[in-house]
Motif scaffolding. Structure first.
Motif, PDB file in Angstrom:
ATOM      1  N   PHE A  75      -1.906   4.467   0.216  1.00 46.78           N
ATOM      2  CA  PHE A  75      -1.679   5.347  -0.936  1.00 46.78           C
ATOM      3  C   PHE A  75      -3.007   5.477  -1.681  1.00 46.78           C
ATOM      4  N   ALA A  76      -4.029   5.870  -0.941  1.00 45.59           N
ATOM      5  CA  ALA A  76      -5.417   5.733  -1.394  1.00 45.59           C
ATOM      6  C   ALA A  76      -5.800   6.664  -2.538  1.00 45.59           C
ATOM      7  N   GLY A  77      -5.075   7.781  -2.726  1.00 52.71           N
ATOM      8  CA  GLY A  77      -5.444   8.729  -3.768  1.00 52.71           C
ATOM      9  C   GLY A  77      -6.848   9.243  -3.538  1.00 52.71           C
TER      10      GLY A  77
ATOM     11  N   HIS B 114      -8.080   4.600   5.364  1.00 52.49           N
ATOM     12  CA  HIS B 114      -7.496   5.035   4.093  1.00 52.49           C
ATOM     13  C   HIS B 114      -6.301   5.911   4.450  1.00 52.49           C
TER      14      HIS B 114
ATOM     15  N   GLU C 164      -3.516   8.446   3.014  1.00 49.07           N
ATOM     16  CA  GLU C 164      -3.216   9.253   1.830  1.00 49.07           C
ATOM     17  C   GLU C 164      -2.550  10.559   2.248  1.00 49.07           C
TER      18      GLU C 164
ATOM     19  N   ASN D 238      -1.818  13.287   0.272  1.00 48.53           N
ATOM     20  CA  ASN D 238      -2.287  14.507  -0.381  1.00 48.53           C
ATOM     21  C   ASN D 238      -3.559  15.025   0.277  1.00 48.53           C
TER      22      ASN D 238
ATOM     23  N   ALA E 294      -7.303  13.302   0.222  1.00 51.17           N
ATOM     24  CA  ALA E 294      -7.831  12.827   1.508  1.00 51.17           C
ATOM     25  C   ALA E 294      -9.211  13.431   1.774  1.00 51.17           C
TER      26      ALA E 294
ATOM     27  N   ASN F 223      -4.593  11.375   6.867  1.00 50.30           N
ATOM     28  CA  ASN F 223      -3.918  12.256   5.907  1.00 50.30           C
ATOM     29  C   ASN F 223      -2.471  12.476   6.339  1.00 50.30           C
TER      30      ASN F 223
ATOM     31  N   GLY G 249      -4.015  -1.126  -2.519  1.00 53.44           N
ATOM     32  CA  GLY G 249      -3.338   0.142  -2.813  1.00 53.44           C
ATOM     33  C   GLY G 249      -2.067  -0.047  -3.608  1.00 53.44           C
TER      34      GLY G 249
ATOM     35  N   GLN H 229      -6.156  13.860  -9.275  1.00 49.71           N
ATOM     36  CA  GLN H 229      -6.845  12.771  -8.578  1.00 49.71           C
ATOM     37  C   GLN H 229      -7.501  11.802  -9.559  1.00 49.71           C
TER      38      GLN H 229
END
Length: 416
Positions: free
Chosen positions: A12-14, A32, A34, A36, A40, A88, A120, A400
């Motif tokens: 859930f790296a944002g 990572h 993510e 979104n 990403a 992603n 995360g 973000q």
């Protein structure tokens, strides 16, 4: 990026705020994850920054920020195995096996035997106190929000990769969501897969960030390792929030900074220099002011005036406005919907993703500028360096920045 030989997976790296702190601390990212697309892409661009910087080719990164080359041309300069670390995808029971396979491929290619740390935290809106207060107006009530179950995805990663330690970050509201049941379940799942855990509510303000931002940080370690929750010394800077805004070009509503670089470093404050928020070669991006109506500008000026006219720092209450400036029928809730950023204090109120909707809650403290803050100003308050480039339209960039863990806070956690 590999000074201490430790690696991590970011879930859930944002936009990568937590990850940035770990990279600055010397860890290397394995993956990572993510969902979104814009966030990403922001992480991919950050990977490009580090790769080009480490290989003496940083000019290409600056050329991208200045618009001299396209994103495709930038990414062509980065080895595919570096970019492969950004996954992603949305995490769910149907996708998690594929994500595991991708990470296993990365581990084989990079000859990584074990994962040292997982970091995360699931999207915090499902646990947010503000969000729950508004849940009666939502199509899906908070208690039925599928995001409440995302912590189970996190635990599946712990079960599979068995990192020596993990860091789980979320809003303070996670402790009371569903009457405390969600938080209790989370801890039970973590312990069941072999971890001892401890948690504290920490404030970014105590980590040198010029912002009050409370978050629950759970730290877990494999049973039998003898590790424990880190002890954090309080770091309070003598700086003011003004110091973060002082050297940025003055903007009126709707204006943007024409100059990509600021060559005059004389206005740069000590806090910005000491924390590497800006260095001379940095390119200025994201410093574009929203347009505002004449009515909003008048309200902004009144809000700024009230804050600075006495030492008590009064907040403007919506009902105190003249009738001709009131447009909302709701006069009883969110009466402080207009709020100035506390320029003359050592911290300001929490930067939120709501910035993507409007800037009423984040008014620039300079009455001559009478506008809401820009993406770059919000990013600085979050302690992102100026060379951190946010992808996507402005609304996506605000989300973000508002959802991120301040990198300065993340680095201290990573160090410890």
């Amino acid at each position: 990026m590999n000074e201490n030989g430790l690696n991590y997976i970011d879930l859930f790296a944002g936009a990568g705020g937590l990850s940035e702190g770990f990279i600055q601390s010397g860890y290397r990212p394995v993956a990572h994850v993510e969902m979104n697309e814009h966030a990403a892409k922001t992480i991919e661009t950050r990977i490009a920054y580090y790769y080009l910087k480490d290989n003496g080719k940083i000019k290409s990164y600056y050329d991208y920020e200045k618009g001299k080359i396209t994103r495709e041309q930038l990414l062509e300069k980065i080895p595919k195995e570096e970019l492969k670390t950004v996954i992603n995808k949305e995490m769910s029971e149907s996708t998690i096996k594929g994500i595991f396979n991708t990470i296993d491929d990365i581990k084989r290619e990079k000859e990584i035997d074990k994962i040292d740390v997982i970091i995360g935290g699931p999207p915090c809106q499902a646990y947010s106190l503000v969000g729950r207060a508004q849940s009666s107006h939502m199509i899906v009530p908070m208690e039925d929000d599928p995001r409440n179950e995302l912590y189970k995805m996190y635990v599946q990663f712990l079960k599979k990769y068995k990192p020596r330690m993990f860091v789980f970050e979320n809003v303070a509201g996670i402790k009371t969501a569903r009457g405390g049941a969600a938080f209790k379940n989370l801890q039970t799942y973590m312990k069941r897969v072999g971890y001892e855990i401890d948690y504290h509510e920490l404030n970014a303000q105590d980590f040198g960030v010029l912002q009050s931002r409370k978050r629950v940080i759970i730290v877990g370690w494999l049973k039998g390792t003898g590790y424990e929750y880190p002890s954090f010394d309080v770091i309070h800077s003598k700086a003011e929030v003004w110091d973060l805004l002082n050297d940025l070009p003055v903007l009126k509503p709707g204006e943007e900074a024409i100059e990509h670089t600021m060559t005059d470093m004389r206005r740069l404050k000590k806090y910005v220099k000491d924390n590497d928020i800006r260095v001379k070669s940095d390119v200025l991006t994201g410093h574009i002011a929203r347009p505002h109506t004449a009515q909003d500008i008048e309200i902004y000026k009144r809000t700024i005036d009230m804050w600075f006219e006495n030492e008590q720092h009064e907040r403007l209450k919506y009902d105190d406005l003249p009738e001709d400036l009131k447009t909302h029928k709701n006069r009883t809730s969110f009466v402080d919907r207009f709020k100035v950023v506390e320029g003359d204090m050592d911290h300001c109120h929490t930067i939120l993703a709501h910035l993507s909707k409007d800037g009423h809650y984040f008014i620039h403290p300079d009455i001559e500028q009478h506008r809401s803050i820009t993406v770059r100003e919000a990013a600085r308050i979050q302690s992102f360096p100026d060379n951190y480039y946010f992808e996507g339209p402005r609304t996506a960039q605000f989300v973000q920045v508002g959802n991120a863990v301040p990198p300065m806070m993340a680095k201290v956690i990573a160090d410890k």
